[in-house]
Design a protein around this motif. Structure first.
Motif, PDB file in Angstrom:
ATOM      1  N   ALA A  65      20.019 -38.018  29.830  1.00  0.00           N
ATOM      2  CA  ALA A  65      19.800 -37.086  30.943  1.00  0.00           C
ATOM      3  C   ALA A  65      18.585 -36.200  30.683  1.00  0.00           C
ATOM      4  O   ALA A  65      17.747 -35.989  31.568  1.00  0.00           O
ATOM      5  N   LEU A  66      18.480 -35.684  29.471  1.00  0.00           N
ATOM      6  CA  LEU A  66      17.343 -34.838  29.115  1.00  0.00           C
ATOM      7  C   LEU A  66      16.044 -35.635  29.135  1.00  0.00           C
ATOM      8  O   LEU A  66      14.996 -35.131  29.555  1.00  0.00           O
ATOM      9  N   PHE A  67      16.101 -36.876  28.686  1.00  0.00           N
ATOM     10  CA  PHE A  67      14.912 -37.715  28.664  1.00  0.00           C
ATOM     11  C   PHE A  67      14.402 -37.960  30.081  1.00  0.00           C
ATOM     12  O   PHE A  67      13.187 -37.952  30.328  1.00  0.00           O
ATOM     13  N   SER A  68      15.311 -38.191  31.008  1.00  0.00           N
ATOM     14  CA  SER A  68      14.916 -38.443  32.391  1.00  0.00           C
ATOM     15  C   SER A  68      14.107 -37.269  32.943  1.00  0.00           C
ATOM     16  O   SER A  68      13.062 -37.449  33.585  1.00  0.00           O
ATOM     17  N   GLU A  69      14.586 -36.052  32.682  1.00  0.00           N
ATOM     18  CA  GLU A  69      13.879 -34.849  33.143  1.00  0.00           C
ATOM     19  C   GLU A  69      12.526 -34.721  32.444  1.00  0.00           C
ATOM     20  O   GLU A  69      11.499 -34.461  33.083  1.00  0.00           O
ATOM     21  N   ALA A  70      12.521 -34.923  31.118  1.00  0.00           N
ATOM     22  CA  ALA A  70      11.293 -34.765  30.347  1.00  0.00           C
ATOM     23  C   ALA A  70      10.250 -35.813  30.736  1.00  0.00           C
ATOM     24  O   ALA A  70       9.055 -35.509  30.860  1.00  0.00           O
ATOM     25  N   HIS A  71      10.704 -37.054  30.925  1.00  0.00           N
ATOM     26  CA  HIS A  71       9.787 -38.126  31.301  1.00  0.00           C
ATOM     27  C   HIS A  71       9.145 -37.837  32.660  1.00  0.00           C
ATOM     28  O   HIS A  71       7.923 -38.010  32.831  1.00  0.00           O
ATOM     29  N   ALA A  72       9.943 -37.393  33.627  1.00  0.00           N
ATOM     30  CA  ALA A  72       9.408 -37.075  34.959  1.00  0.00           C
ATOM     31  C   ALA A  72       8.398 -35.934  34.876  1.00  0.00           C
ATOM     32  O   ALA A  72       7.358 -35.948  35.550  1.00  0.00           O
ATOM     33  N   SER A  73       8.712 -34.936  34.041  1.00  0.00           N
ATOM     34  CA  SER A  73       7.808 -33.803  33.862  1.00  0.00           C
ATOM     35  C   SER A  73       6.485 -34.257  33.256  1.00  0.00           C
ATOM     36  O   SER A  73       5.403 -33.829  33.689  1.00  0.00           O
ATOM     37  N   LEU A  74       6.549 -35.146  32.272  1.00  0.00           N
ATOM     38  CA  LEU A  74       5.341 -35.632  31.622  1.00  0.00           C
ATOM     39  C   LEU A  74       4.491 -36.454  32.588  1.00  0.00           C
ATOM     40  O   LEU A  74       3.261 -36.287  32.639  1.00  0.00           O
ATOM     41  N   GLN A  75       5.123 -37.311  33.383  1.00  0.00           N
ATOM     42  CA  GLN A  75       4.374 -38.113  34.349  1.00  0.00           C
ATOM     43  C   GLN A  75       3.694 -37.232  35.395  1.00  0.00           C
ATOM     44  O   GLN A  75       2.565 -37.503  35.828  1.00  0.00           O
ATOM     45  N   ALA A  76       4.385 -36.154  35.799  1.00  0.00           N
ATOM     46  CA  ALA A  76       3.794 -35.233  36.771  1.00  0.00           C
ATOM     47  C   ALA A  76       2.559 -34.559  36.184  1.00  0.00           C
ATOM     48  O   ALA A  76       1.561 -34.329  36.886  1.00  0.00           O
ATOM     49  N   HIS A  77       2.610 -34.269  34.894  1.00  0.00           N
ATOM     50  CA  HIS A  77       1.448 -33.665  34.240  1.00  0.00           C
ATOM     51  C   HIS A  77       0.284 -34.653  34.213  1.00  0.00           C
ATOM     52  O   HIS A  77      -0.867 -34.282  34.502  1.00  0.00           O
ATOM     53  N   TRP A  78       0.559 -35.910  33.864  1.00  0.00           N
ATOM     54  CA  TRP A  78      -0.516 -36.912  33.859  1.00  0.00           C
ATOM     55  C   TRP A  78      -1.141 -37.031  35.251  1.00  0.00           C
ATOM     56  O   TRP A  78      -2.375 -37.156  35.376  1.00  0.00           O
ATOM     57  N   ASP A  79      -0.315 -36.980  36.295  1.00  0.00           N
ATOM     58  CA  ASP A  79      -0.828 -37.086  37.662  1.00  0.00           C
ATOM     59  C   ASP A  79      -1.742 -35.906  37.994  1.00  0.00           C
ATOM     60  O   ASP A  79      -2.778 -36.078  38.661  1.00  0.00           O
ATOM     61  N   ARG A  80      -1.358 -34.700  37.535  1.00  0.00           N
ATOM     62  CA  ARG A  80      -2.196 -33.523  37.795  1.00  0.00           C
ATOM     63  C   ARG A  80      -3.549 -33.668  37.107  1.00  0.00           C
ATOM     64  O   ARG A  80      -4.585 -33.293  37.665  1.00  0.00           O
ATOM     65  N   VAL A  81      -3.529 -34.223  35.898  1.00  0.00           N
ATOM     66  CA  VAL A  81      -4.777 -34.429  35.171  1.00  0.00           C
ATOM     67  C   VAL A  81      -5.655 -35.419  35.921  1.00  0.00           C
ATOM     68  O   VAL A  81      -6.876 -35.211  36.067  1.00  0.00           O
ATOM     69  N   ARG A  82      -5.062 -36.500  36.421  1.00  0.00           N
ATOM     70  CA  ARG A  82      -5.828 -37.521  37.158  1.00  0.00           C
ATOM     71  C   ARG A  82      -6.442 -36.939  38.432  1.00  0.00           C
ATOM     72  O   ARG A  82      -7.529 -37.329  38.847  1.00  0.00           O
ATOM     73  N   GLU A  83      -5.722 -36.010  39.044  1.00  0.00           N
ATOM     74  CA  GLU A  83      -6.206 -35.405  40.287  1.00  0.00           C
ATOM     75  C   GLU A  83      -7.241 -34.313  40.039  1.00  0.00           C
ATOM     76  O   GLU A  83      -7.789 -33.730  40.969  1.00  0.00           O
ATOM     77  N   GLY A  84      -7.465 -33.991  38.758  1.00  0.00           N
ATOM     78  CA  GLY A  84      -8.511 -33.022  38.439  1.00  0.00           C
ATOM     79  C   GLY A  84      -8.048 -31.585  38.357  1.00  0.00           C
ATOM     80  O   GLY A  84      -8.874 -30.660  38.400  1.00  0.00           O
ATOM     81  N   GLY A  85      -6.786 -31.343  38.279  1.00  0.00           N
ATOM     82  CA  GLY A  85      -6.371 -29.941  38.149  1.00  0.00           C
ATOM     83  C   GLY A  85      -4.949 -29.734  38.606  1.00  0.00           C
ATOM     84  O   GLY A  85      -4.271 -30.667  39.024  1.00  0.00           O
ATOM     85  N   PRO A  86      -4.489 -28.483  38.586  1.00  0.00           N
ATOM     86  CA  PRO A  86      -5.236 -27.343  38.035  1.00  0.00           C
ATOM     87  C   PRO A  86      -5.208 -27.344  36.515  1.00  0.00           C
ATOM     88  O   PRO A  86      -4.231 -27.741  35.909  1.00  0.00           O
ATOM     89  N   GLU A  87      -6.325 -26.924  35.928  1.00  0.00           N
ATOM     90  CA  GLU A  87      -6.392 -26.847  34.473  1.00  0.00           C
ATOM     91  C   GLU A  87      -5.598 -25.622  33.999  1.00  0.00           C
ATOM     92  O   GLU A  87      -5.607 -24.576  34.657  1.00  0.00           O
ATOM     93  N   PRO A  88      -4.913 -25.743  32.867  1.00  0.00           N
ATOM     94  CA  PRO A  88      -4.226 -24.569  32.315  1.00  0.00           C
ATOM     95  C   PRO A  88      -5.230 -23.453  32.014  1.00  0.00           C
ATOM     96  O   PRO A  88      -6.349 -23.723  31.562  1.00  0.00           O
ATOM     97  N   VAL A  89      -4.835 -22.229  32.291  1.00  0.00           N
ATOM     98  CA  VAL A  89      -5.722 -21.086  32.056  1.00  0.00           C
ATOM     99  C   VAL A  89      -5.241 -20.328  30.826  1.00  0.00           C
ATOM    100  O   VAL A  89      -4.094 -20.440  30.403  1.00  0.00           O
ATOM    101  N   SER A  90      -6.150 -19.555  30.261  1.00  0.00           N
ATOM    102  CA  SER A  90      -5.828 -18.718  29.111  1.00  0.00           C
ATOM    103  C   SER A  90      -5.648 -17.282  29.579  1.00  0.00           C
ATOM    104  O   SER A  90      -6.438 -16.774  30.381  1.00  0.00           O
TER     105      SER A  90
END
Length: 536
Positions: A65-90
């Protein structure tokens, strides 16, 4: 051949998410920190060929169950990177502090009207202290682990577990995606702000609403790269400009008294400005003040004393504008001068005061204690009338002799804090404390070493209630000493000027400057010795 779905990886007894970084973005994300949702909180993992993060479970079903949530979260991050943003800010230190301050304000205002029992905040303090020690830190002994790196890892995990979701909530409210370092700093900042929450709410739980608005020390949050939203400000000086002018005016010259805690005036006047939809001082009306007070009352969250203090702070800013001729109107004076605030329900100080019997019981128990806070702070409260928070900050260097008498210096030196200007004072050390061995205890420490822990207030309340057995619900285990000291000072004929100076109170009389110079301190010590020691 069908698509192979990723699954959790078991390493030892614990399950992990371990996945390769997609080739199409591998160069772009190499070395970056990746946010991954695990069990309702966010974990961070470094992208270096593959990403690995612990699911913190040994159970197969839970891991899936935890893996399913984590995997979806990671894929969403990869998609954001492919779309060019938003970049994490400091986030800067000021921005992190501001977000931590927002967290503090929520938990201070939220419990303002009904703070509950001191025991509630003792429990919170104990849980916070346990977390800051690493939570499972005791395992270092059981497992024979001496590695500082391992201990720091446990501490980070404990802070994440207790404060991580709270940090993510703050970030989500502002729509922020931040880098891993900024998030760690925010978690640490929120853990630190929790100390203010406990201290203020614990005092309110004991009936002491004088320590209001600790959140005023925190700056207002300004998002990275964003321009602050401005209210209607056409035609006239604003509240913020008046405060800025007053801060500057009081910083000029030599020996000029600076404006203390300007942020409390900013926050109060900002709230008023938002309620009236304008931050122009010259257009304020009495009706707007009445409407603001009514709005605060209707929310039903704030104590009457808090509402009164916020109105007073805003009234003060307007008065500065009038006195410095920043505004040309208000022919009838300050428009908020006649605004009525709710009357706070009176508290019976006699019921909150420790009885002589209770005081003797506590002091007798303290004599048997080895822990410095329990051993000495009750005795110092009994014979100084000082606030526990003031005593808890003392270091060896704060004690000194003038002629034959010892004194402790209640000041802002070395990062210490006090309630107000009247709280700055040197308190004579009663002979009863010297006979108990207080000075020997003090001199056994280094100059800069704190004598007592930061959690002294909560620690004492728990000890007095649970171990010593002072169960009377009306009594204030810590603040009750101040009331008792003042009663004893009156009983044994201490002068009012000495009593007001020693306890850090004021009635606005010039005679209250008693003890302000070193020449007067021996006389102050003689006044202190009028109080006869309690017969135990």
């Amino acid at each position: 051949m069908g698509l192979i779905m990723p699954t959790p990886t078991k390493i030892g007894d614990t399950y992990y998410l371990r996945e390769h970084v997609p080739l199409d973005i591998a160069d772009k994300v190499k070395g970056t920190q990746v946010p991954i949702a695990v069990g309702g909180s966010v974990r961070w993992a470094k992208a270096s060929g593959q990403v690995k993060v612990s699911l913190r479970t040994k159970d197969t079903k839970e891991a899936k169950a935890l893996f399913s949530e984590a995997h979806a979260s990671l894929q969403a991050h990869w998609d954001r990177v492919r779309e060019g943003g938003p970049e994490p800010v400091s986030l800067s230190h000021k921005q992190v502090t501001a977000l931590a301050g927002e967290f503090a304000k929520v938990f201070i205002d939220g419990f303002d009207k009904e703070p509950g029992s001191p025991q509630r905040w003792d429990t919170v303090q104990a849980a916070d202290d346990y977390t800051k020690r690493g939570g499972a830190h005791a395992a270092a002994v059981a497992l024979g682990v001496n590695s500082n790196e391992q201990k720091e890892e446990w501490k980070a995990e404990a802070l994440e577990k207790r404060f991580g979701a709270l940090a993510d909530n703050r970030l989500a409210l502002h729509g922020l995606i931040v880098d891993a370092a900024s998030r760690r700093r925010l978690i640490t900042g929120i853990a630190k702000a929790s100390e203010d929450i406990v201290r203020v709410n614990n005092a309110k739980a004991e009936g002491d609403y004088t320590d209001l608005g600790v959140e005023w020390k925190y700056p207002a949050f300004e998002a990275p790269g964003a321009q602050p939203t401005k209210l209607k400000a056409a035609g006239g000086v604003t509240f913020g400009e008046v405060i800025d002018k007053e801060v500057r005016r009081r910083s000029l010259g030599v020996g000029t008294k600076p404006l203390r805690s300007p942020q409390k005036y900013r926050i109060a006047s900002d709230e008023f400005a938002k309620n009236r939809n304008s931050d122009v001082v010259s257009t304020v009306t009495e009706e707007e003040g009445d409407a603001w007070v009514e709005a605060m009352l209707e929310k039903g969250r704030l104590h009457a004393n808090t509402i009164k203090q916020r109105l007073q702070n805003t009234r003060t800013v307007i008065q500065w504008a009038i006195d410095r001729k920043y505004v040309e109107r208000f022919p009838f004076g300050n428009p908020l001068a006649s605004v009525m605030t709710p009357e706070a329900e009176p508290t019976n100080s006699m019921e909150r005061t420790l009885t002589l019997s209770e005081a003797r019981t506590i002091l007798s128990a303290a004599r048997k204690e080895a822990l410095p806070a329990r051993r000495w702070v009750p005795w110092m409260c009994a014979y100084t009338g000082a606030r526990v928070g003031e005593l808890a900050q003392l270091r060896q260097k704060d004690f000194s002799q003038v002629e034959a008498s010892w004194f402790c210096d209640i000041s802002c030196k070395g990062g210490k804090t006090v309630k107000n200007a009247q709280s700055l004072r040197k308190i004579p050390i009663h002979s009863a404390l010297i006979e108990e061995g207080l000075i020997d205890f003090v001199l056994a420490h280094d100059d800069e070493e704190r004598l007592f822990p930061k959690s002294t207030q909560a620690l004492l309340v728990t000890w007095i209630r649970q171990k010593v057995g002072i169960k009377r619900p009306e009594v204030a285990p810590n603040h009750g000493w101040r009331h008792l000291f003042e009663d004893l000072a009156g009983r044994y004929g201490m002068s009012d000027s000495a009593k007001f100076y020693i306890t850090g109170r004021t009635l606005g009389h010039s005679s209250e400057l008693y003890g302000g110079s070193e020449a007067m301190l021996p006389g102050l010590a003689r006044e202190m010795e009028k109080i006869e020691p309690l017969d135990l």
